[in-house]
Design a protein around this motif. Structure first.
Motif, PDB file in Angstrom:
ATOM      1  N   ILE A  72       0.815  -1.215   0.000  1.00 32.19           N
ATOM      2  CA  ILE A  72       0.000   0.000   0.000  1.00 32.19           C
ATOM      3  C   ILE A  72       0.851   1.267   0.000  1.00 32.19           C
ATOM      4  O   ILE A  72       0.486   2.269  -0.617  1.00 32.19           O
ATOM      5  CB  ILE A  72      -0.973  -0.017   1.222  1.00 32.19           C
ATOM      6  CG1 ILE A  72      -1.948   1.153   1.143  1.00 32.19           C
ATOM      7  CG2 ILE A  72      -0.210   0.003   2.539  1.00 32.19           C
ATOM      8  CD1 ILE A  72      -3.037   0.974   0.131  1.00 32.19           C
ATOM      9  N   ASP A  73       2.021   1.247   0.700  1.00 29.81           N
ATOM     10  CA  ASP A  73       2.835   2.463   0.769  1.00 29.81           C
ATOM     11  C   ASP A  73       3.390   2.827  -0.614  1.00 29.81           C
ATOM     12  O   ASP A  73       3.462   4.008  -0.977  1.00 29.81           O
ATOM     13  CB  ASP A  73       3.965   2.311   1.797  1.00 29.81           C
ATOM     14  CG  ASP A  73       4.876   1.134   1.501  1.00 29.81           C
ATOM     15  OD1 ASP A  73       4.376   0.111   0.994  1.00 29.81           O
ATOM     16  OD2 ASP A  73       6.093   1.244   1.770  1.00 29.81           O
ATOM     17  N   LYS A  75       1.962   1.980  -3.510  1.00 31.49           N
ATOM     18  CA  LYS A  75       0.816   2.436  -4.300  1.00 31.49           C
ATOM     19  C   LYS A  75       0.458   3.878  -3.954  1.00 31.49           C
ATOM     20  O   LYS A  75       0.156   4.683  -4.838  1.00 31.49           O
ATOM     21  CB  LYS A  75      -0.388   1.513  -4.072  1.00 31.49           C
ATOM     22  CG  LYS A  75      -0.235   0.147  -4.733  1.00 31.49           C
ATOM     23  CD  LYS A  75      -1.522  -0.659  -4.706  1.00 31.49           C
ATOM     24  CE  LYS A  75      -1.717  -1.321  -3.372  1.00 31.49           C
ATOM     25  NZ  LYS A  75      -2.822  -2.325  -3.388  1.00 31.49           N
ATOM     26  N   ASP A  76       0.515   4.214  -2.660  1.00 29.03           N
ATOM     27  CA  ASP A  76       0.209   5.589  -2.243  1.00 29.03           C
ATOM     28  C   ASP A  76       1.232   6.571  -2.807  1.00 29.03           C
ATOM     29  O   ASP A  76       0.870   7.667  -3.264  1.00 29.03           O
ATOM     30  CB  ASP A  76       0.173   5.690  -0.720  1.00 29.03           C
ATOM     31  CG  ASP A  76      -1.069   5.030  -0.122  1.00 29.03           C
ATOM     32  OD1 ASP A  76      -2.031   4.787  -0.893  1.00 29.03           O
ATOM     33  OD2 ASP A  76      -1.081   4.768   1.084  1.00 29.03           O
ATOM     34  N   ASN A  77       2.501   6.185  -2.786  1.00 27.34           N
ATOM     35  CA  ASN A  77       3.550   7.058  -3.347  1.00 27.34           C
ATOM     36  C   ASN A  77       3.305   7.302  -4.840  1.00 27.34           C
ATOM     37  O   ASN A  77       3.451   8.417  -5.341  1.00 27.34           O
ATOM     38  CB  ASN A  77       4.936   6.438  -3.153  1.00 27.34           C
ATOM     39  CG  ASN A  77       5.430   6.553  -1.729  1.00 27.34           C
ATOM     40  OD1 ASN A  77       4.870   7.285  -0.934  1.00 27.34           O
ATOM     41  ND2 ASN A  77       6.468   5.808  -1.387  1.00 27.34           N
ATOM     42  N   LYS A  79       0.407   7.103  -6.442  1.00 30.02           N
ATOM     43  CA  LYS A  79      -0.794   7.914  -6.651  1.00 30.02           C
ATOM     44  C   LYS A  79      -0.527   9.392  -6.417  1.00 30.02           C
ATOM     45  O   LYS A  79      -1.007  10.252  -7.174  1.00 30.02           O
ATOM     46  CB  LYS A  79      -1.929   7.415  -5.741  1.00 30.02           C
ATOM     47  CG  LYS A  79      -2.494   6.061  -6.169  1.00 30.02           C
ATOM     48  CD  LYS A  79      -3.515   5.547  -5.165  1.00 30.02           C
ATOM     49  CE  LYS A  79      -4.021   4.159  -5.555  1.00 30.02           C
ATOM     50  NZ  LYS A  79      -4.946   3.602  -4.543  1.00 30.02           N
ATOM     51  N   LYS A  80       0.237   9.719  -5.379  1.00 31.55           N
ATOM     52  CA  LYS A  80       0.584  11.118  -5.111  1.00 31.55           C
ATOM     53  C   LYS A  80       1.391  11.700  -6.265  1.00 31.55           C
ATOM     54  O   LYS A  80       1.184  12.835  -6.696  1.00 31.55           O
ATOM     55  CB  LYS A  80       1.392  11.220  -3.810  1.00 31.55           C
ATOM     56  CG  LYS A  80       0.579  10.936  -2.554  1.00 31.55           C
ATOM     57  CD  LYS A  80       1.463  10.951  -1.321  1.00 31.55           C
ATOM     58  CE  LYS A  80       0.688  10.535  -0.080  1.00 31.55           C
ATOM     59  NZ  LYS A  80       1.564  10.452   1.110  1.00 31.55           N
ATOM     60  N   LYS A  83      -0.796  12.158  -9.543  1.00 32.10           N
ATOM     61  CA  LYS A  83      -1.717  13.296  -9.544  1.00 32.10           C
ATOM     62  C   LYS A  83      -1.068  14.550 -10.121  1.00 32.10           C
ATOM     63  O   LYS A  83      -1.744  15.416 -10.672  1.00 32.10           O
ATOM     64  CB  LYS A  83      -2.195  13.574  -8.115  1.00 32.10           C
ATOM     65  CG  LYS A  83      -3.265  12.613  -7.630  1.00 32.10           C
ATOM     66  CD  LYS A  83      -3.713  12.976  -6.224  1.00 32.10           C
ATOM     67  CE  LYS A  83      -4.771  11.994  -5.716  1.00 32.10           C
ATOM     68  NZ  LYS A  83      -5.205  12.322  -4.338  1.00 32.10           N
TER      69      LYS A  83
END
Length: 202
Positions: A72-73, A75-77, A79-80, A83
């Protein structure tokens, strides 16, 4: 008729996921991503975009993943980071969908207009009007012979078919040998009950 449906897929964007370590070898800042996308085409017309696939590869151990398979970490990186520079879907990839919606909308509109016209036709018959009839799955036609104030002379078709697609084949002059008189209200009642389901006027 054969409809040729194809997929046009290409690499849309590449980059490196910042502040992320490889889950396989722990090498830092070496996770490279590639975004693949495209569109489905019918014949040569783009119909709709394809759901994008994001592939991540470690430049150290060369292991690859789909983004959804990563922690998840990471994937979050991603996504940020994404954007800030997203891949936009060009409007032209919706060409086929736009054409299809336009055709459907036009078909619905013309159908509504035809029904409005038919409501006037049934109230004011004219010589030569053709009534398409469905009598419990038996399809035939009626043809207006004459019109007076309250009465309508109708040619009865000697033939019938069991499928509406064949009804035009029996709409020929030699099949109209018998006549019957109807009141205008009789015809309107048949139309309201959808027994007369279509009216053709030249």
């Amino acid at each position: 008729m054969i409809i040729n449906i194809g997929r046009n897929i290409k690499q849309l964007q590449t980059g490196t996921i910042e502040n992320a370590s490889c889950p396989n070898c722990n090498n830092k800042n070496g996770l490279n991503f590639s975004i693949y996308g495209g569109f489905v085409n019918i014949v040569i017309i783009p119909a709709a975009p394809i759901k994008r696939t994001i592939i991540v590869e470690c430049d150290h151990c060369k292991k690859t993943w789909k983004l959804k398979e990563l922690p998840i970490d990471i994937k979050d990186n991603f996504k940020k980071q994404y954007k800030k520079n997203p891949v936009k879907t060009p409007l032209w990839q919706y060409t086929g969908s736009i054409i299809l919606m336009s055709v459907l909308s036009f078909g619905i509109y013309t159908g509504i207009q035809a029904k409005k016209a038919e409501k006037n036709y049934i109230k004011s018959p004219l010589t030569g009007d053709i009534y398409l009839v469905n009598n419990d799955g038996h399809y035939t036609t009626l043809k207006v012979k004459s019109v007076s104030k309250d009465s309508v002379g109708i040619y009865l078709n000697d033939m019938e078919v069991d499928n509406s697609t064949g009804i035009n084949d029996i709409n020929i002059d030699k099949n109209y040998n018998k006549t019957q008189n109807f009141t205008k209200q009789d015809l309107k009642d048949l139309y309201d009950k959808n027994i007369i389901y279509q009216i053709d006027r030249n």
